[in-house]
Write a protein that holds these residues in place. Structure first.
Motif, mmCIF file in Angstrom:
data_model
loop_
_atom_site.group_PDB
_atom_site.id
_atom_site.type_symbol
_atom_site.label_atom_id
_atom_site.label_comp_id
_atom_site.label_asym_id
_atom_site.label_seq_id
_atom_site.Cartn_x
_atom_site.Cartn_y
_atom_site.Cartn_z
ATOM 1 N N THR A 90 70.700 9.191 -67.839
ATOM 2 C CA THR A 90 70.949 9.388 -66.410
ATOM 3 C C THR A 90 72.424 9.695 -66.173
ATOM 4 O O THR A 90 73.278 9.432 -67.018
ATOM 5 C CB THR A 90 70.561 8.131 -65.617
ATOM 6 O OG1 THR A 90 71.295 7.014 -66.134
ATOM 7 C CG2 THR A 90 69.075 7.860 -65.730
ATOM 8 N N ASN A 91 72.720 10.267 -65.035
ATOM 9 C CA ASN A 91 74.079 10.602 -64.624
ATOM 10 C C ASN A 91 74.769 11.614 -65.544
ATOM 11 O O ASN A 91 75.996 11.640 -65.643
ATOM 12 C CB ASN A 91 74.941 9.328 -64.529
ATOM 13 C CG ASN A 91 74.432 8.346 -63.486
ATOM 14 O OD1 ASN A 91 73.632 7.475 -63.804
ATOM 15 N ND2 ASN A 91 74.866 8.493 -62.240
ATOM 16 N N ASP A 119 64.661 7.104 -67.664
ATOM 17 C CA ASP A 119 64.889 8.277 -66.797
ATOM 18 C C ASP A 119 65.814 9.306 -67.431
ATOM 19 O O ASP A 119 66.592 9.971 -66.739
ATOM 20 C CB ASP A 119 65.470 7.832 -65.443
ATOM 21 C CG ASP A 119 64.559 6.869 -64.715
ATOM 22 O OD1 ASP A 119 63.334 7.091 -64.742
ATOM 23 O OD2 ASP A 119 65.063 5.883 -64.131
ATOM 24 N N GLY A 120 65.738 9.420 -68.741
ATOM 25 C CA GLY A 120 66.493 10.449 -69.441
ATOM 26 C C GLY A 120 65.628 11.668 -69.703
ATOM 27 O O GLY A 120 64.458 11.708 -69.327
ATOM 28 N N PRO A 214 75.583 1.842 -63.110
ATOM 29 C CA PRO A 214 74.933 2.906 -63.884
ATOM 30 C C PRO A 214 75.358 2.904 -65.348
ATOM 31 O O PRO A 214 74.568 3.262 -66.225
ATOM 32 C CB PRO A 214 75.367 4.189 -63.173
ATOM 33 C CG PRO A 214 76.544 3.814 -62.351
ATOM 34 C CD PRO A 214 76.368 2.389 -61.992
#
Length: 250
Positions: A90-91, A119-120, A214
């Motif tokens: 993520t991010n 969530d990758g 995060p």
């Protein structure tokens, strides 16, 4: 190369945490086994095996474990494949994964499950070439070995293929291009320096800075990847600055 130096420092500062979660011996045994398969059981004629044995000794792996790993590599029934995978956490944090596996289908499925859970997104090979450089990295202990003058030592290393030499409080870190790794390895061995670790690493050209929350999620994702039995190494381009490291350790 300042980013590379920072990456090396971060890896060592985080080393205590890594040591607790990583199956260090298992991964080194795989590295020895693959090295034997690739170049034979004689360390004198197999630089990769020689390096793997040195790294194993530096973490106090028993001699019997090393010898069993070499014998396993000679066994035709042992058949590890080296594969790499690339993707994003993520991010926008880039992640490069090196694996040694006897079942590629299992490995891919496990990695896909981990990426989905956090969530990758698992990408295609070559998609992160613009983010990571593959470099040789040697970490040399400063004591009890007596080294020559810093300037003289740096010149010797550059002559042997080093791109940068960084003196720190307890060690020296030497960086080189991938193709110069073998030449520099021979030079370091000829000087009888105490090598803490020597390996090819994937160093990020650019980094991503995250806030604490995060960041913690991405680190949990990386921890889970590293815990997978088929995963040998995980590289990422997170920027763990001093402030964030202090918060993580608190």
């Amino acid at each position: 190369m300042a980013g590379h130096n920072k990456w090396s420092q971060i890896k060592r500062k985080k080393g205590a945490l890594d040591a607790k979660r990583s199956k260090i011996f298992t991964r080194l045994i795989k590295e020895i086994t693959v090295a034997v398969k690739e170049g034979g059981p004689d360390p004198e004629g197999n630089p990769r095996l020689r390096m793997a044995i040195q790294n194993s000794k530096s973490v106090n792996m028993p001699k019997d474990n090393i010898e069993r790993a070499i014998k396993k590599g000679e066994n035709t029934d042992s058949n590890y494949s080296e594969v790499t995978y690339e993707g994003y956490a993520t991010n926008g944090v880039a992640v490069f994964i090196e694996c040694a596996t006897d079942n590629i289908n299992r490995t891919v499925q496990n990695l896909r499950t981990i990426f989905n859970k956090y969530d990758g997104s698992l990408g295609t090979n070559g998609s992160l070439e613009f983010i990571f450089d593959r470099k040789g990295v040697f970490v040399i202990k400063l004591s009890p070995v007596q080294l020559p003058d810093e300037d003289e030592f740096i010149l010797e290393m550059i002559d042997a293929g080093a791109e940068e030499v960084e003196f720190e409080e307890e060690c020296i870190t030497i960086y080189c291009a991938m193709e110069d790794f073998g030449q520099l390895q021979k030079k370091v061995e000829s000087m009888h320096l105490e090598v803490e670790n020597a390996e090819l690493q994937r160093l990020p050209k650019t980094t991503v800075t995250l806030e604490l929350e995060p960041l913690q999620k991405v680190l949990r994702f990386i921890d889970t990847l590293e815990d997978d039995d088929d995963v040998q190494k995980v590289y990422h381009n997170l920027d763990l600055n001093e402030e964030l490291l202090a918060k993580l350790e608190s």
